[in-house]
Scaffold this motif. Sequence first.
Motif, mmCIF file in Angstrom:
data_model
loop_
_atom_site.group_PDB
_atom_site.id
_atom_site.type_symbol
_atom_site.label_atom_id
_atom_site.label_comp_id
_atom_site.label_asym_id
_atom_site.label_seq_id
_atom_site.Cartn_x
_atom_site.Cartn_y
_atom_site.Cartn_z
ATOM 1 N N ASP A 160 0.802 -1.226 0.000
ATOM 2 C CA ASP A 160 0.000 0.000 0.000
ATOM 3 C C ASP A 160 0.835 1.276 0.000
ATOM 4 O OD1 ASP A 160 -2.707 -1.345 2.095
ATOM 5 O OD2 ASP A 160 -2.205 -1.590 -0.024
ATOM 6 N N PRO A 161 1.805 1.401 -0.944
ATOM 7 C CA PRO A 161 2.662 2.602 -0.954
ATOM 8 C C PRO A 161 1.912 3.882 -1.300
ATOM 9 C CG PRO A 161 3.005 1.320 -2.941
ATOM 10 C CD PRO A 161 2.133 0.488 -2.043
ATOM 11 N N GLU A 162 0.685 3.733 -1.834
ATOM 12 C CA GLU A 162 -0.073 4.932 -2.242
ATOM 13 C C GLU A 162 -0.407 5.826 -1.052
ATOM 14 O OE1 GLU A 162 -3.409 1.652 -2.652
ATOM 15 O OE2 GLU A 162 -1.192 1.709 -2.533
ATOM 16 N N ALA A 163 -0.238 5.312 0.169
ATOM 17 C CA ALA A 163 -0.501 6.120 1.369
ATOM 18 C C ALA A 163 0.635 7.103 1.641
ATOM 19 C CB ALA A 163 -0.685 5.188 2.568
ATOM 20 N N PHE A 164 1.717 6.977 0.866
ATOM 21 C CA PHE A 164 2.888 7.830 1.099
ATOM 22 C C PHE A 164 3.270 8.558 -0.185
ATOM 23 C CE2 PHE A 164 3.794 6.360 5.323
ATOM 24 C CZ PHE A 164 3.175 5.122 5.357
ATOM 25 N N ASP A 165 4.194 9.524 -0.061
ATOM 26 C CA ASP A 165 4.635 10.316 -1.212
ATOM 27 C C ASP A 165 5.543 9.473 -2.104
ATOM 28 O OD1 ASP A 165 5.034 13.215 -2.393
ATOM 29 O OD2 ASP A 165 6.990 12.193 -2.350
ATOM 30 N N PHE A 166 5.199 9.410 -3.383
ATOM 31 C CA PHE A 166 5.952 8.576 -4.337
ATOM 32 C C PHE A 166 7.434 8.936 -4.328
ATOM 33 C CE2 PHE A 166 6.531 5.968 -8.043
ATOM 34 C CZ PHE A 166 7.430 6.649 -8.870
ATOM 35 N N ASP A 167 7.727 10.228 -4.405
ATOM 36 C CA ASP A 167 9.139 10.650 -4.488
ATOM 37 C C ASP A 167 9.924 10.235 -3.247
ATOM 38 O OD1 ASP A 167 8.029 13.658 -6.172
ATOM 39 O OD2 ASP A 167 8.693 11.705 -6.987
ATOM 40 N N ASP A 168 9.265 10.254 -2.065
ATOM 41 C CA ASP A 168 9.945 9.812 -0.829
ATOM 42 C C ASP A 168 10.285 8.325 -0.902
ATOM 43 O OD1 ASP A 168 7.940 11.888 1.479
ATOM 44 O OD2 ASP A 168 9.596 12.355 0.078
ATOM 45 N N LEU A 169 9.357 7.533 -1.465
ATOM 46 C CA LEU A 169 9.560 6.076 -1.438
ATOM 47 C C LEU A 169 10.570 5.593 -2.484
ATOM 48 C CD1 LEU A 169 7.234 6.224 0.533
ATOM 49 C CD2 LEU A 169 6.276 4.159 -0.525
ATOM 50 N N ILE A 170 10.753 6.409 -3.589
ATOM 51 C CA ILE A 170 11.743 5.982 -4.593
ATOM 52 C C ILE A 170 13.073 6.710 -4.395
ATOM 53 C CG2 ILE A 170 9.952 5.421 -6.316
ATOM 54 C CD1 ILE A 170 10.909 8.038 -7.789
#
Length: 316
Positions: free
Chosen positions: A137-147
């Motif tokens: 469920d990565p959509e709960a977080f900011d995409f740029d932060d997770l990549i």
Amino acid sequence: MSGEEAWSPRLAPRALGDSGPYVSELCIGTSPLGGMPAIYGYDVEAETAIATVEYAIEAPSITFLDTSNNYGSGESERRIGEAIRRVGGLPKGFVVATKADPAPGDREFSGARVLESFAESLDRLGLERVPVFYLHDPEAFDFDDLIAPGGPVDAMRELKRRGSVDVIGVAGGELDAMRRYVDTGAFDILLNHNQYTLLDRSADQLIDHAVGSGLAYVNAAPYASGLLAKPWVDRPRYQYREPSSDVLARTRRLQDVCASFDVPLAAAALQFSTRDPRVTSTVVGVSSPARVEQLVYNAATHIPSELWREIQEIKE
Ligand SMILES: NC(=O)c1ccc[n+]([C@@H]2O[C@H](COP(=O)([O-])OP(=O)(O)OC[C@H]3O[C@@H](n4cnc5c(N)ncnc54)[C@H](OP(=O)(O)O)[C@@H]3O)[C@@H](O)[C@H]2O)c1
């Protein structure tokens, strides 16, 4: 997906990605087994959950099980771990998939947390490694932060590079967000849920895109969290919420057309997913050994092509 060629249920396991393990077309979903009354409207006793996993592990046609670090706040993994101990360890070729989750209540999701979540899961499951690991469920977080460098996506890659897992995947709902993670090229598998069913096919193009990009696709929640399988007296949920009157009306029509062919709606709902050659495995939530038995029965039920033609007529 066009044309109504008569597909027969696939019995041969399929590979999860180029280097992935082979898995059965049926995958046991264990979020109900973690005891999540807020999601499903009922709880599951620990002993019933453990017996269900034991039954699934020993069922010849099932070699794949799905869980996550945060299912039942870790209770799903703990109960699976106990079942594995009781059956004397996982049989050869039985694949357990789990997922990285942020710490409970944490609004951050870091690379370090992915590694910590992985270690927690192995400890609860009593396993040295798991072949399949998802970012949950990565959509709960900011995409740029997770990549970002050193972030969760890099940590997933690191676990694969170390050989702690065979394949890594992204598992979530929001279609546009899932497409962005597919396009990172980091993942071997996409898991999406509740959006490729008899009632909702909004994930269809995303599935084409993921498979076209070389990923394996795993389809979760073919019963839309219950409505497409449960008797209405149980007040089943649709995508984890109360179903709308429009959804109930379409489900009633699906039930009626299936009944006219003497086919359980659950069998049609399940095979809508398992019969699609783009779907490597279908994850179904269960909460008792009897449900596992019904799952195998529903997967093998013969469905005439005329019924598929009539189902096709019932538009979204
Ligand atoms: N973001 C993610 O990664 C994500 C999101 C959603 C789901 N998933 C995975 O996919 C799995 C499946 O999703 P889900 O469990 O939410 O939805 P689902 O598989 O569509 O539906 C599960 C519900 O269907 C009922 N059911 C199952 N077999 C039945 C049968 N033969 N007759 C009547 N009712 C039946 C179960 O009831 P009983 O409990 O009474 O058996 C349960 O409430 C999850 O367990 C999880 O592993 C992952």
